[in-house]
Design a protein around this motif. Sequence first.
Motif, PDB file in Angstrom:
ATOM      1  N   VAL A   1       3.963  -6.979 -11.449  1.00 27.95           N
ATOM      2  CA  VAL A   1       3.004  -7.049 -10.351  1.00 27.95           C
ATOM      3  C   VAL A   1       1.763  -6.215 -10.685  1.00 27.95           C
ATOM      4  N   PRO A   2       0.564  -6.717 -10.442  1.00 25.87           N
ATOM      5  CA  PRO A   2      -0.643  -5.924 -10.693  1.00 25.87           C
ATOM      6  C   PRO A   2      -0.651  -4.657  -9.832  1.00 25.87           C
ATOM      7  N   ILE A   3      -0.932  -3.515 -10.472  1.00 19.99           N
ATOM      8  CA  ILE A   3      -0.952  -2.215  -9.795  1.00 19.99           C
ATOM      9  C   ILE A   3      -2.350  -1.621  -9.900  1.00 19.99           C
ATOM     10  N   ILE A   4      -2.956  -1.335  -8.740  1.00 20.66           N
ATOM     11  CA  ILE A   4      -4.254  -0.669  -8.695  1.00 20.66           C
ATOM     12  C   ILE A   4      -4.030   0.748  -8.181  1.00 20.66           C
TER      13      ILE A   4
ATOM     14  N   PHE B   1     -13.840   6.021  -2.074  1.00 20.05           N
ATOM     15  CA  PHE B   1     -14.127   4.705  -2.629  1.00 20.05           C
ATOM     16  C   PHE B   1     -14.752   3.836  -1.542  1.00 20.05           C
ATOM     17  N   GLY B   2     -15.420   2.779  -1.962  1.00 19.79           N
ATOM     18  CA  GLY B   2     -15.984   1.818  -1.023  1.00 19.79           C
ATOM     19  C   GLY B   2     -15.029   0.658  -0.823  1.00 19.79           C
ATOM     20  N   LEU B   3     -14.922   0.193   0.400  1.00 21.56           N
ATOM     21  CA  LEU B   3     -14.000  -0.895   0.698  1.00 21.56           C
ATOM     22  C   LEU B   3     -14.341  -2.145  -0.105  1.00 21.56           C
ATOM     23  N   GLU B   4     -15.624  -2.461  -0.221  1.00 26.18           N
ATOM     24  CA  GLU B   4     -16.011  -3.675  -0.942  1.00 26.18           C
ATOM     25  C   GLU B   4     -15.596  -3.599  -2.408  1.00 26.18           C
ATOM     26  N   GLU B   5     -15.701  -2.386  -2.987  1.00 24.60           N
ATOM     27  CA  GLU B   5     -15.264  -2.242  -4.377  1.00 24.60           C
ATOM     28  C   GLU B   5     -13.760  -2.490  -4.497  1.00 24.60           C
ATOM     29  N   LEU B   6     -12.981  -1.907  -3.582  1.00 19.23           N
ATOM     30  CA  LEU B   6     -11.534  -2.100  -3.633  1.00 19.23           C
ATOM     31  C   LEU B   6     -11.180  -3.575  -3.473  1.00 19.23           C
ATOM     32  N   LEU B   7     -11.832  -4.263  -2.544  1.00 16.47           N
ATOM     33  CA  LEU B   7     -11.568  -5.683  -2.352  1.00 16.47           C
ATOM     34  C   LEU B   7     -11.903  -6.483  -3.611  1.00 16.47           C
ATOM     35  N   ALA B   8     -12.996  -6.117  -4.269  1.00 19.43           N
ATOM     36  CA  ALA B   8     -13.367  -6.801  -5.507  1.00 19.43           C
ATOM     37  C   ALA B   8     -12.315  -6.568  -6.591  1.00 19.43           C
ATOM     38  N   ARG B   9     -11.797  -5.336  -6.643  1.00 16.67           N
ATOM     39  CA  ARG B   9     -10.739  -5.035  -7.628  1.00 16.67           C
ATOM     40  C   ARG B   9      -9.471  -5.834  -7.324  1.00 16.67           C
ATOM     41  N   LEU B  10      -9.151  -5.972  -6.053  1.00 14.25           N
ATOM     42  CA  LEU B  10      -7.982  -6.767  -5.667  1.00 14.25           C
ATOM     43  C   LEU B  10      -8.162  -8.228  -6.081  1.00 14.25           C
TER      44      LEU B  10
ATOM     45  N   VAL C   1      -1.248  -1.298  -4.300  1.00 18.62           N
ATOM     46  CA  VAL C   1      -2.287  -0.270  -4.276  1.00 18.62           C
ATOM     47  C   VAL C   1      -1.554   1.064  -4.148  1.00 18.62           C
ATOM     48  N   LEU C   2      -1.717   1.947  -5.128  1.00 16.82           N
ATOM     49  CA  LEU C   2      -0.839   3.109  -5.255  1.00 16.82           C
ATOM     50  C   LEU C   2      -1.605   4.412  -5.377  1.00 16.82           C
ATOM     51  N   ASP C   3      -1.285   5.344  -4.483  1.00 18.68           N
ATOM     52  CA  ASP C   3      -1.769   6.723  -4.617  1.00 18.68           C
ATOM     53  C   ASP C   3      -0.873   7.452  -5.611  1.00 18.68           C
ATOM     54  N   LEU C   4      -1.428   8.393  -6.359  1.00 17.17           N
ATOM     55  CA  LEU C   4      -0.616   9.132  -7.327  1.00 17.17           C
ATOM     56  C   LEU C   4       0.033  10.367  -6.717  1.00 17.17           C
ATOM     57  N   GLY C   5      -0.615  10.989  -5.748  1.00 15.11           N
ATOM     58  CA  GLY C   5      -0.105  12.225  -5.172  1.00 15.11           C
ATOM     59  C   GLY C   5       0.853  11.978  -4.032  1.00 15.11           C
ATOM     60  N   LEU C   6       2.085  11.623  -4.344  1.00 18.54           N
ATOM     61  CA  LEU C   6       3.077  11.301  -3.331  1.00 18.54           C
ATOM     62  C   LEU C   6       4.017  12.484  -3.100  1.00 18.54           C
ATOM     63  N   PRO C   7       4.638  12.584  -1.928  1.00 19.06           N
ATOM     64  CA  PRO C   7       5.416  13.785  -1.608  1.00 19.06           C
ATOM     65  C   PRO C   7       6.724  13.926  -2.375  1.00 19.06           C
ATOM     66  N   ASP C   8       7.327  12.815  -2.814  1.00 20.23           N
ATOM     67  CA  ASP C   8       8.648  12.928  -3.447  1.00 20.23           C
ATOM     68  C   ASP C   8       8.632  12.730  -4.952  1.00 20.23           C
TER      69      ASP C   8
ATOM     70  N   ILE D   1       0.864  -1.187   0.000  1.00 23.75           N
ATOM     71  CA  ILE D   1       0.000   0.000   0.000  1.00 23.75           C
ATOM     72  C   ILE D   1       0.895   1.229   0.000  1.00 23.75           C
ATOM     73  N   VAL D   2       0.758   2.063  -1.020  1.00 18.12           N
ATOM     74  CA  VAL D   2       1.565   3.279  -1.128  1.00 18.12           C
ATOM     75  C   VAL D   2       0.632   4.475  -0.974  1.00 18.12           C
ATOM     76  N   GLU D   3       0.684   5.110   0.180  1.00 22.58           N
ATOM     77  CA  GLU D   3      -0.265   6.173   0.521  1.00 22.58           C
ATOM     78  C   GLU D   3       0.387   7.090   1.555  1.00 22.58           C
ATOM     79  N   ASP D   4       0.318   8.417   1.327  1.00 23.50           N
ATOM     80  CA  ASP D   4       0.976   9.344   2.252  1.00 23.50           C
ATOM     81  C   ASP D   4       0.025   9.954   3.281  1.00 23.50           C
ATOM     82  N   GLU D   5      -1.264   9.630   3.198  1.00 25.36           N
ATOM     83  CA  GLU D   5      -2.223  10.153   4.182  1.00 25.36           C
ATOM     84  C   GLU D   5      -2.320   9.132   5.320  1.00 25.36           C
ATOM     85  N   PRO D   6      -1.834   9.477   6.518  1.00 21.99           N
ATOM     86  CA  PRO D   6      -1.683   8.478   7.591  1.00 21.99           C
ATOM     87  C   PRO D   6      -2.968   7.756   7.968  1.00 21.99           C
ATOM     88  N   GLN D   7      -4.093   8.487   8.075  1.00 18.43           N
ATOM     89  CA  GLN D   7      -5.330   7.834   8.504  1.00 18.43           C
ATOM     90  C   GLN D   7      -5.826   6.829   7.476  1.00 18.43           C
ATOM     91  N   LEU D   8      -5.766   7.200   6.211  1.00 22.08           N
ATOM     92  CA  LEU D   8      -6.194   6.281   5.162  1.00 22.08           C
ATOM     93  C   LEU D   8      -5.258   5.077   5.088  1.00 22.08           C
TER      94      LEU D   8
END
Length: 224
Positions: free
Chosen positions: A73-76, A103-112, A50-57, A6-13
């Motif tokens: 590797v599959p990238i979502i 997004f909805g968690l169930e949708e993300l799980l289905a995509r995975l 699982v990759l966010d596009l808006g990363l700090p670096d 999981i690549v995400e810079d927002e700590p809570q998410l």
Amino acid sequence: MTTVLIVEDEPQLLRALQINLRTHGYHPVTATNGTSALTAASEHRPDLVVLDLGLPDMDGVQVITALRTWSQVPIIVLSARHAPEDKVEALDAGADDYVTKPFGLEELLARLRAAERRSIPAPETPVVTTKDFRLDVVGRKAERHGEQVRLTPTEWKIVELLVRNPGQLVGQQQLLLEVWGPAYAREAQYLRVYLNQLRRKLEPDPTRPRYFITESGMGYRFEP
């Protein structure tokens, strides 16, 4: 257990994704920027990203491009960018799917799950036998004329990449990234040293290799 980077810079998410994926049977590995994402991908070899596009670096598209030089590797993508051109850019760079926030968690799980079904594992080549040596790639056992030959873990990584692609060129950068990681992408001398070691251990005449062939300036190939 399927490993998801999981690549995400927002700590809570990031924390929420980590908890929810673990609850649903995945093994989450996390990164908060592009540099650490590439390192984690090399070290952990995830089954999904699982990759966010808006990363700090760096932009997430750069991460996709870098990953695609050595990994399928599959990238979502999981992004707040909704514009069609952003989706096209990410998919053209090599992403497999694109989910917009919120997004909805169930949708993300289905995509995975769908990405898992589409991914094709590397073909197994458990044993390679030539007239000069025998390699058990899965068991990591090597014999030359009936005698055991000890290969180092790094040598086995190189051997595995080459023998799983018999007769095909495996590029220098792919070998460096998969064996040593992104920090060594320009260290071509590492390959020369280790290939020479392999030839001394396995080739009948290391100065005139029959099996581990150099394609000058491009990479190496294994001729069975």
